[in-house]
Scaffold this motif. Sequence first.
Motif, PDB file in Angstrom:
ATOM      1  N   THR A 185       0.831  -1.196   0.000  1.00 55.84           N
ATOM      2  CA  THR A 185       0.000   0.000   0.000  1.00 55.84           C
ATOM      3  C   THR A 185       0.875   1.260   0.000  1.00 55.84           C
ATOM      4  N   ILE A 186       1.956   1.206   0.782  1.00 55.88           N
ATOM      5  CA  ILE A 186       2.846   2.367   0.847  1.00 55.88           C
ATOM      6  C   ILE A 186       3.465   2.651  -0.527  1.00 55.88           C
ATOM      7  N   TYR A 187       3.968   1.602  -1.192  1.00 51.75           N
ATOM      8  CA  TYR A 187       4.622   1.799  -2.492  1.00 51.75           C
ATOM      9  C   TYR A 187       3.630   2.359  -3.516  1.00 51.75           C
ATOM     10  N   ARG A 188       2.414   1.814  -3.506  1.00 46.05           N
ATOM     11  CA  ARG A 188       1.383   2.341  -4.418  1.00 46.05           C
ATOM     12  C   ARG A 188       1.100   3.810  -4.097  1.00 46.05           C
ATOM     13  N   GLY A 189       1.018   4.094  -2.799  1.00 43.09           N
ATOM     14  CA  GLY A 189       0.744   5.479  -2.407  1.00 43.09           C
ATOM     15  C   GLY A 189       1.848   6.416  -2.864  1.00 43.09           C
ATOM     16  N   LEU A 190       3.104   5.930  -2.764  1.00 41.86           N
ATOM     17  CA  LEU A 190       4.231   6.764  -3.180  1.00 41.86           C
ATOM     18  C   LEU A 190       4.157   7.112  -4.669  1.00 41.86           C
ATOM     19  N   ILE A 191       3.660   6.161  -5.479  1.00 39.13           N
ATOM     20  CA  ILE A 191       3.542   6.449  -6.918  1.00 39.13           C
ATOM     21  C   ILE A 191       2.621   7.648  -7.117  1.00 39.13           C
ATOM     22  N   PHE A 192       1.528   7.650  -6.368  1.00 40.05           N
ATOM     23  CA  PHE A 192       0.578   8.752  -6.499  1.00 40.05           C
ATOM     24  C   PHE A 192       1.232  10.071  -6.072  1.00 40.05           C
ATOM     25  N   LEU A 193       1.972  10.023  -4.966  1.00 34.25           N
ATOM     26  CA  LEU A 193       2.639  11.239  -4.492  1.00 34.25           C
ATOM     27  C   LEU A 193       3.634  11.756  -5.532  1.00 34.25           C
ATOM     28  N   LEU A 194       4.410  10.808  -6.097  1.00 34.37           N
ATOM     29  CA  LEU A 194       5.425  11.201  -7.087  1.00 34.37           C
ATOM     30  C   LEU A 194       4.794  11.775  -8.333  1.00 34.37           C
ATOM     31  N   SER A 195       3.774  11.092  -8.837  1.00 36.45           N
ATOM     32  CA  SER A 195       3.225  11.443 -10.153  1.00 36.45           C
ATOM     33  C   SER A 195       2.054  12.394 -10.037  1.00 36.45           C
ATOM     34  N   GLU A 196       1.597  12.641  -8.814  1.00 31.45           N
ATOM     35  CA  GLU A 196       0.371  13.397  -8.578  1.00 31.45           C
ATOM     36  C   GLU A 196      -0.776  12.826  -9.385  1.00 31.45           C
ATOM     37  N   GLY A 197      -0.774  11.530  -9.556  1.00 32.28           N
ATOM     38  CA  GLY A 197      -1.867  10.869 -10.264  1.00 32.28           C
ATOM     39  C   GLY A 197      -1.796  10.980 -11.779  1.00 32.28           C
ATOM     40  N   GLN A 198      -0.768  11.667 -12.298  1.00 31.50           N
ATOM     41  CA  GLN A 198      -0.641  11.841 -13.752  1.00 31.50           C
ATOM     42  C   GLN A 198      -0.105  10.567 -14.406  1.00 31.50           C
ATOM     43  N   TRP A 199      -0.486  10.365 -15.655  1.00 31.67           N
ATOM     44  CA  TRP A 199       0.078   9.276 -16.443  1.00 31.67           C
ATOM     45  C   TRP A 199       1.329   9.786 -17.151  1.00 31.67           C
ATOM     46  N   ILE A 200       2.271   8.890 -17.373  1.00 30.00           N
ATOM     47  CA  ILE A 200       3.362   9.216 -18.294  1.00 30.00           C
ATOM     48  C   ILE A 200       3.121   8.361 -19.528  1.00 30.00           C
TER      49      ILE A 200
END
Lengths: 327, 510
Positions: A128-143
């Motif tokens: 859950t933490i790792y998934r959450g970090l992706i959101f924090l890093l990307s602010e929910g944006q797609w690359i």
Amino acid sequence: MIQKIITSREMILATAIVILVCCIAYVFPGFIAPANLADAFNDTSPLIILALGQMIVILTRCIDLSVAANLALTGMIVAMINTQFPTLPVPILIVIAILAGTVMGAINGLLTWKLDIPPIVVTLGTMTIYRGLIFLLSEGQWINAHEMSDSFKAFPRHEILHLPVLSWIAIGVTLLFIVMVSRTPLGRSFYAVGGNPGAAVYAGIDVGRTQFMAFTLCGALAGLTGYLWVARYAVAYVDIAGGFELDVVAACVIGGISIAGGIGTVIGTVLGAIFLGVIKNALPVVGISPFAQLAISGAAIIIAVAFNAKSSRQKGRLILKPQELKG
Amino acid sequence: MNHSDNNRQIEPAQPVLSLTGISKVFPGVKALNQVSLELYPGEVTALVGENGAGKSTMVKVLTGIYQPDEGQISLDGNAVIFPTSNAAATAGITAIHQETVLFDELSVAENIFLGNAPKGRFGLISTNTMKRKARELLHRVNADIDPDTPLRELGIANKHLVAVARALSVDSKVVIMDEPTAALSLKEIEELYTLIGQLKQQGKAILFISHKFDEIFRIADRYTVYRDGQMVGGGSIHETTQDELVQMMVGRPVDQVFPARKGLLGKEVLRVTGYSHPTEFADISFTLHQGEILGFYGLVGAGRTELMQSLFGITKPSAGDIYIDGQQADINSPKQAIAKGIVYVPEDRGKQGTIQNTPIFQNVSLPSLANTLKRKLLNPKAEISLTRKYTERLELRAAAMDQHVNKLSGGNQQKVVISKWLATQPGIIILDEPTKGIDIGSKAAVHHFTAELAASGMAVILVSSEIPEIVGMSDRAIVMRDGRICLELNKQQMTPQALVQAAAGIGNAA
């Protein structure tokens, strides 16, 4: 003799795969065209790599539910680096991916080893933490594809001898694991720790440290797969490979890795992954609904576990009797 | 009958429970051989015997966990069988174990009525009735415990009281107490005695198992002695003495022949001084020489295994020093111990000895892998030849070195474990109950081999709860009680009586 029994278990799985492929070919002959089989293998490669990492974790009586989240976070990290520094060579990105994955795996290992938290709890948390970090890093944006450099996307697709690099990496990791598991003291200690942690302690093996090593290696492979996945599909976002950790565990279980630890082989794991891969790749082609696919993979898991449980039950009987003699 | 408790003579009362001609065979061992046991209402019968005498097996027969191969059980004069533990409980037989088998997370009332809860409307458990009845029962055993308290908050003595209340709740006729005082303080033991007195007054028959002679003589009315699965004596406790009981327990026909030993001692290889652990043992000092077999005797829970595990680096001591070959040694892990030439063959083969689903050679080579590597990779050929070298010395019977360990008999598994440790070429080997639960033939092989090890110059520590083994094998024996060394004997002083008395604390103020 024992060798034969072990291989026979894998023979059964290999036979099942062949029968499955034959049935599919009967309905849809195009499936067994060499190019199509190579495609199917390539699609299964990430599963093979992750399953091998998961295998050594399960061998030591642990489980890593964070592999898919690790993959997704690593993928996002390298994709973001790539968009910021398009000229950074791919090998450096791969090293970064492996390092990031290793750190995440090591965190799982440390929490299990030093704080003695059950691995299923640790990795449920870090997942859950790792998934959450992706959101924090990307602010929910797609690359998306157009933001990634061409060389970034091209590497896993590059073909050597008609097979993409992704497939070659899966083959390479498999070969490495065969040597590591059967020919190094570390590989032996995975089996010892899972087979009987008590006996391993008395033999001078540090159980916690061995489990830590398994988690770390598993994390490294998840990191590597993270780059390959994002580059191949040319997209990175929060939910990539969502739920994939369950496929990874399933591949191990189908491949004969005992959830109780200590039993299993590299070849079995690879066959387990291929079995799942064939189902996922072929059944849609033959026109079987996705729900039936889920049911088929589920049934395969239960059959595999029942099969393993039966063979290990017979093995336990001899030890118990002397225990009864305590006066 | 209730008021005829004459201390001198026992009335020819009818036993409430009697077992006659009970036999129970396990592969390789006859655990019980035509033994009898009679329990009388309102009386305490002490069951006495060494470890392995068959006491626990008898308790398991009584409580329906084992089915006897031969013999009869009769309750109030009627023949009965207990096919399950539930059947025994329903018939009114309750066992209170050394470690209580209750549920820590449930309340006291729930523990008392588990599986037997008073039902209210709609067949649901009636909490109020349950609590009220629990309070009554607790009052009957003089226990000042709130039925709502979670069990985990109680001390061991109070847990015993809860177990007794549970026994009363099903109107037990027979209460079995298996070493109930092993974990109790003196004050708690006194309370338990009071309780036993009350149970006697209520006409319960009590079977009391203990290694402590002062207890037995204080509260028992009768005694029964088992030895090697046979009944060797019984009667009124007032017609016997401690010495007589010890004699019955240990005096056995010479059916075990131990290897002759020269007993030539070399230089000192191990010196332990003031070795202590916060909770398990204190102030342990001893020496060990080349070629010596040093026996460690004591009751279960005396701290012998804990001491050995600490010497092997599994647990950390709080004080004290170890000198190996005159050099002070720091041992913080089993790996360091092995490197310094100390190995430990643990008691529990299943849990600590072998890796079952693994070939013999991988078990044997595990602690010596570093010596078999070829270019840093494992070398199965070298592992197999190493294994062959040591298993042949022990006459291991196996089809092939890659046979899985779980296909071997208990005695052969033990040989695999010992081979594993010999392969590390240790100077000091600690054998913890090496012959527990193995058949007579394998026992003799282990004894011979132990003697050979010593003769070859290895120093051996032999932890054993079997007196003949200690007396027959050791050059010196150390007796531990309650985590301390209470006696050290040389070969001449070593008698079964001396060992039993020291281990049980006879002659010392209790």
